[in-house]
Motif scaffolding. Structure first.
Motif, PDB file in Angstrom:
ATOM      1  N   GLY A 269       0.909  -1.241  -0.074  1.00  0.00           N
ATOM      2  CA  GLY A 269       0.053   0.018   0.055  1.00  0.00           C
ATOM      3  C   GLY A 269       0.922   1.344   0.045  1.00  0.00           C
ATOM      4  N   VAL A 270       1.772   1.323   0.900  1.00  0.00           N
ATOM      5  CA  VAL A 270       2.572   2.428   1.055  1.00  0.00           C
ATOM      6  C   VAL A 270       3.558   2.545  -0.282  1.00  0.00           C
ATOM      7  CG1 VAL A 270       4.702   3.537   1.991  1.00  0.00           C
ATOM      8  CG2 VAL A 270       2.915   2.423   3.374  1.00  0.00           C
ATOM      9  N   THR A 271       4.204   1.551  -1.037  1.00  0.00           N
ATOM     10  CA  THR A 271       4.657   1.790  -2.130  1.00  0.00           C
ATOM     11  C   THR A 271       3.761   2.333  -3.489  1.00  0.00           C
ATOM     12  OG1 THR A 271       6.139  -0.189  -1.407  1.00  0.00           O
ATOM     13  CG2 THR A 271       6.008   0.381  -3.933  1.00  0.00           C
ATOM     14  N   GLY A 272       2.620   1.678  -3.368  1.00  0.00           N
ATOM     15  CA  GLY A 272       1.765   1.924  -4.356  1.00  0.00           C
ATOM     16  C   GLY A 272       1.483   3.554  -4.210  1.00  0.00           C
ATOM     17  N   ASP A 273       1.157   4.054  -3.231  1.00  0.00           N
ATOM     18  CA  ASP A 273       0.778   5.483  -2.838  1.00  0.00           C
ATOM     19  C   ASP A 273       2.090   6.192  -3.216  1.00  0.00           C
ATOM     20  OD1 ASP A 273      -1.606   4.941  -1.849  1.00  0.00           O
ATOM     21  OD2 ASP A 273      -0.902   4.997   0.221  1.00  0.00           O
ATOM     22  N   ALA A 274       3.370   5.853  -3.051  1.00  0.00           N
ATOM     23  CA  ALA A 274       4.458   6.400  -3.379  1.00  0.00           C
ATOM     24  C   ALA A 274       4.737   6.725  -4.865  1.00  0.00           C
ATOM     25  CB  ALA A 274       5.643   6.012  -2.599  1.00  0.00           C
ATOM     26  N   LEU A 275       4.471   5.443  -5.546  1.00  0.00           N
ATOM     27  CA  LEU A 275       4.500   5.758  -7.187  1.00  0.00           C
ATOM     28  C   LEU A 275       3.543   6.539  -7.686  1.00  0.00           C
ATOM     29  CD1 LEU A 275       5.477   1.713  -7.629  1.00  0.00           C
ATOM     30  CD2 LEU A 275       6.974   3.614  -7.770  1.00  0.00           C
TER      31      LEU A 275
END
Length: 318
Positions: A269-275
């Motif tokens: 989830g955090v990686t997707g938001d950052a991308l």
């Protein structure tokens, strides 16, 4: 490389089994079904495989298929029984189901081996077999996250009332989630029994429920990638923390607490938001500045001046 592989072969096999087990929890959560029945299905598949191989001399792959099928059928029946429950009440009911499976294993007498369990499950399951099963399952689960099926699952998860208004049978989707969870959990339990050659009630107690939850919390419940990440982390973390000795449990708790606080959506989830934020910034940077004048001459020429503002020469008036 070969030496490292030989030394960590058990962990590599356990990681792939953990991926299947984590998927048995992640898939229903992605369907919007707050269920932990995959833990009980894990126990059903494990014991079914052990009983069929040791008591009835079934071939191991037939026993694995039978265990997964039994767990899927029980999951379907559980879905019918719990179809009126949702949210926390559904989660509590499925936890009770998991504990019931553990109690039945303890009190199963000679069939389940009682409190000591079953030993000597001789099986010719190799790392390649486990790898192929894991890859096929991941491909199927990943495909279910896209296309028409993926959109249907997303609508049911986000708004069941709207799904019903659109003609989607919500209860049917929920039953499919239980069946998928049962199949994956049963397959993971059977494979674990095949590679460890043993199963005992202590392997399917409440600690397994906690492990399943932490895998999904750390990895993320929104995608199969979260299940894979959680499985890798919590299969290898005890080995990584071996240098702290008796403080291993403390280090384990710190990792889980840190992820829960700073990564509430899990790693995925955090990686997707950052991308998404990075992509949005790049798109914004590529857009031209609307307030700046367009490139070109400083002003219109005499011939290009608007007729309403153009001064007429005296000779042009005659």
């Amino acid at each position: 490389m070969s030496l490292w592989y030989d030394e960590h072969l058990v962990l590599i096999q356990a990681t792939m089994v953990s991926v299947l087990f984590a998927l048995s929890i992640q898939v229903p959560l992605r369907f919007g079904v707050f269920s932990f029945a995959g833990v009980g299905s894990y126990g059903i598949g494990a014991y079914a495989t052990a009983i069929l191989v040791t008591r009835y001399e079934y071939p191991v792959f037939g026993a694995l298929a039978a265990g997964a099928l039994a767990a899927a059928l029980i999951g379907y029946g559980l879905a019918w029984l719990l179809q009126r429950l949702s949210g926390l009440y559904l989660a509590m009911a499925t936890v009770a189901f998991d504990l019931l499976v553990s109690v039945l294993a303890v009190n199963g007498g000679e069939v389940t081996g009682g409190a000591t369990g079953l030993f000597g499950v001789v099986a010719d399951v190799t790392t390649l077999h486990i790898f192929l099963v894991t890859v096929v399952v991941l491909a199927v689960v990943a495909a279910s996250e896209h296309g028409r099926l993926g959109r249907k699952i997303a609508v049911v998860r986000e708004d069941p009332e709207l799904s019903a208004a659109l003609g989607i049978e919500v209860h049917r989707v929920r039953r499919a989630a239980f069946v998928a969870s049962g199949t994956l959990g049963g397959l993971a339990g059977g494979l674990n029994t095949a590679i460890t050659t043993t199963i005992a009630p202590g392997n399917i107690d409440f600690a397994l429920i906690v492990l399943a939850v932490t895998m999904i919390v750390v990895g993320g419940a929104s995608s199969w990638k979260g299940a894979v990440i959680g499985a890798f982390v919590f299969t290898w973390l005890p080995t990584v923390l071996a240098f702290v000795g008796d403080w291993k449990g403390v280090g384990y708790g710190i990792v889980v607490a840190a992820v829960a606080i700073w990564l509430p959506g899990g790693v995925v989830g955090v990686t997707g938001d950052a991308l998404r934020k990075l992509t949005s910034r790049r798109r914004t940077a590529r857009l031209p500045d609307r307030e700046s004048p367009a490139p070109g001459p400083a002003g219109p020429s005499r011939d290009e001046a608007p007729q309403g503002n153009r001064k007429t020469h005296p000779q042009e008036q005659t």
